[in-house]
Design an enzyme around this catalytic site. Structure first.
Site, PDB file in Angstrom:
ATOM      1  N   ILE A 290       0.697  -1.323   0.066  1.00  0.00           N
ATOM      2  CA  ILE A 290       0.064   0.006  -0.117  1.00  0.00           C
ATOM      3  C   ILE A 290       1.124   1.441   0.035  1.00  0.00           C
ATOM      4  CG2 ILE A 290      -1.448   1.354   1.637  1.00  0.00           C
ATOM      5  CD1 ILE A 290      -2.754  -1.505   2.277  1.00  0.00           C
TER       6      ILE A 290
ATOM      7  N   ASP B 285      11.232   3.180   5.425  1.00  0.00           N
ATOM      8  CA  ASP B 285      10.821   1.989   5.760  1.00  0.00           C
ATOM      9  C   ASP B 285      11.928   1.355   6.520  1.00  0.00           C
ATOM     10  OD1 ASP B 285       8.795  -0.150   3.982  1.00  0.00           O
ATOM     11  OD2 ASP B 285      10.282  -1.029   4.917  1.00  0.00           O
TER      12      ASP B 285
ATOM     13  N   ASN C   3       1.780   4.739   7.454  1.00  0.00           N
ATOM     14  CA  ASN C   3       1.222   3.559   6.836  1.00  0.00           C
ATOM     15  C   ASN C   3       2.106   2.293   7.566  1.00  0.00           C
ATOM     16  OD1 ASN C   3       0.008   1.831   4.869  1.00  0.00           O
ATOM     17  ND2 ASN C   3       2.150   1.859   4.052  1.00  0.00           N
TER      18      ASN C   3
ATOM     19  N   SER D  78      -7.801  -0.032   9.975  1.00  0.00           N
ATOM     20  CA  SER D  78      -8.167  -1.353   9.377  1.00  0.00           C
ATOM     21  C   SER D  78      -9.493  -1.540   9.581  1.00  0.00           C
ATOM     22  CB  SER D  78      -7.212  -2.295  10.071  1.00  0.00           C
ATOM     23  OG  SER D  78      -7.675  -3.633   9.823  1.00  0.00           O
TER      24      SER D  78
ATOM     25  N   TYR E 120      -4.091  -6.017  17.736  1.00  0.00           N
ATOM     26  CA  TYR E 120      -3.804  -5.324  16.275  1.00  0.00           C
ATOM     27  C   TYR E 120      -5.379  -4.522  16.173  1.00  0.00           C
ATOM     28  CZ  TYR E 120      -4.042  -4.747  11.175  1.00  0.00           C
ATOM     29  OH  TYR E 120      -3.985  -4.308   9.906  1.00  0.00           O
TER      30      TYR E 120
ATOM     31  N   LYS F 247      -5.773  -0.575  15.998  1.00  0.00           N
ATOM     32  CA  LYS F 247      -6.208   0.158  14.725  1.00  0.00           C
ATOM     33  C   LYS F 247      -7.640   0.963  15.043  1.00  0.00           C
ATOM     34  CE  LYS F 247      -3.170  -0.894  11.763  1.00  0.00           C
ATOM     35  NZ  LYS F 247      -2.651   0.124  11.167  1.00  0.00           N
TER      36      LYS F 247
ATOM     37  N   ILE G 164      -6.370  -6.928   1.443  1.00  0.00           N
ATOM     38  CA  ILE G 164      -5.755  -6.353   0.313  1.00  0.00           C
ATOM     39  C   ILE G 164      -4.583  -7.355  -0.253  1.00  0.00           C
ATOM     40  CG2 ILE G 164      -4.675  -4.325  -0.926  1.00  0.00           C
ATOM     41  CD1 ILE G 164      -7.531  -3.673   0.045  1.00  0.00           C
ATOM     42  N   LEU G 165      -4.543  -7.485  -1.578  1.00  0.00           N
ATOM     43  CA  LEU G 165      -3.561  -8.489  -2.080  1.00  0.00           C
ATOM     44  C   LEU G 165      -2.311  -7.973  -2.050  1.00  0.00           C
ATOM     45  CD1 LEU G 165      -5.879 -10.475  -4.704  1.00  0.00           C
ATOM     46  CD2 LEU G 165      -5.008 -11.049  -2.196  1.00  0.00           C
ATOM     47  N   THR G 166      -1.665  -7.418  -1.120  1.00  0.00           N
ATOM     48  CA  THR G 166      -0.401  -7.052  -1.002  1.00  0.00           C
ATOM     49  C   THR G 166       0.711  -8.257  -1.117  1.00  0.00           C
ATOM     50  OG1 THR G 166      -0.038  -7.300   1.244  1.00  0.00           O
ATOM     51  CG2 THR G 166      -0.944  -5.211   0.536  1.00  0.00           C
TER      52      THR G 166
END
Length: 268
Positions: free
Chosen positions: A18, A37, A90, A145, A158, A162, A191-193
């Site tokens: 993302i 990162d 992010n 999320s 988690y 969020k 999401i297809l990360t």
């Protein structure tokens, strides 16, 4: 196009998925982008790829669990490009082996996820907002999320972190709106990360697909384009909101798939 002309964006967790999508889309629209990162090689490679496509980007290291590292990332952005007008918080972690139910969640893991998933958002804003005020305003986008809106069998830390991001977003928007700073969040579903595709077997992906209102999974650009919209002036009257980008996975009565199967079998 130049939807992000004259804007400078810092994107944490920007080396893949993302974050990389958002960085690439912003750069294509004229933004100067800093990709931060923990995977610094990935961040630098992403920045070089943007440059080869005519964009302006830099890749740097950030440890979202370390206050000084976040402060340095903001400082680098301002020093390198002269200002910061967009912050995309992010970075997020999850751990299915330790982040379990309330009785069994590893408490050290709880603290780690609260630090990385929640405190990093606070710190990114803490360090960026004074520079945004000096620049005349800006836009902050936080990755929340759908786990922050629903209960689940596992990942209690988690989900709680969020959910806190969602409310922190409202506080930031309320406290700094008069400074021309907007703050919104985006809440992805599945999401297809690369991480999702590498770690989730097809059987699990099929379970998620069964409950989507749409006949496909989300992709990084589905979130990236939402972030781009929130970062641009096209959303200048939107603040304090969390946009759910989840393919309609959570909108329906949960019995719908089974009921449809029942009706099909009941047909003469």
């Amino acid at each position: 196009m130049a939807r992000m002309k004259d804007k400078v964006a810092l994107i944490t967790g920007g080396a893949s998925g993302i974050g990389l999508s958002a960085a690439s889309l912003m750069a294509k629209e004229g933004a100067q982008v800093v990709i931060a990162d923990f995977n610094v090689d990935g961040a630098k490679e992403a920045a070089e790829n943007i440059k080869t496509q005519g964009g302006d980007a830099a890749g740097i290291f950030v440890d979202a669990g370390n206050e000084d590292s976040i402060k340095k990332a903001v400082g680098f952005t301002v020093q390198h490009y002269g200002k910061i007008t967009c912050l995309f918080n992010n970075v997020g972690l999850t751990n299915l082996k330790k982040d379990l139910d309330v009785v069994h969640v590893d408490l050290d893991e709880w603290d780690r996820l609260m630090n990385v998933n929640l405190k990093s958002v606070l710190l990114g804003c803490r360090f960026a907002i004074p520079h945004m005020i000096h620049a005349g305003g800006g836009s902050i986008i936080n990755t929340a999320s759908m786990a922050g809106f629903t209960g689940d069998a596992v990942r209690v830390a988690y989900g709680a972190s969020k959910a806190a991001v969602v409310n922190l977003t409202k506080y930031i928007a309320t406290q700094y709106g008069k400074n021309n700073i907007r703050c919104n969040a985006v809440a992805p579903g599945l999401i297809l990360t690369p991480a999702a595709e590498n770690n989730m077997p097809p059987e699990v992906l099929n379970i998620f697909a069964k409950y989507n209102a749409l006949p496909y999974h989300g992709e990084p650009d589905d979130i990236g384009n939402t972030v781009l919209f929130l970062a641009s002036d096209e959303s200048k009257f939107i603040t304090g909101q969390t946009i759910q980008v989840e393919g309609g996975h959570y909108i329906a009565n949960p019995t719908v798939p089974e009921f449809e199967q029942f009706m099909e079998k009941a047909q003469p």
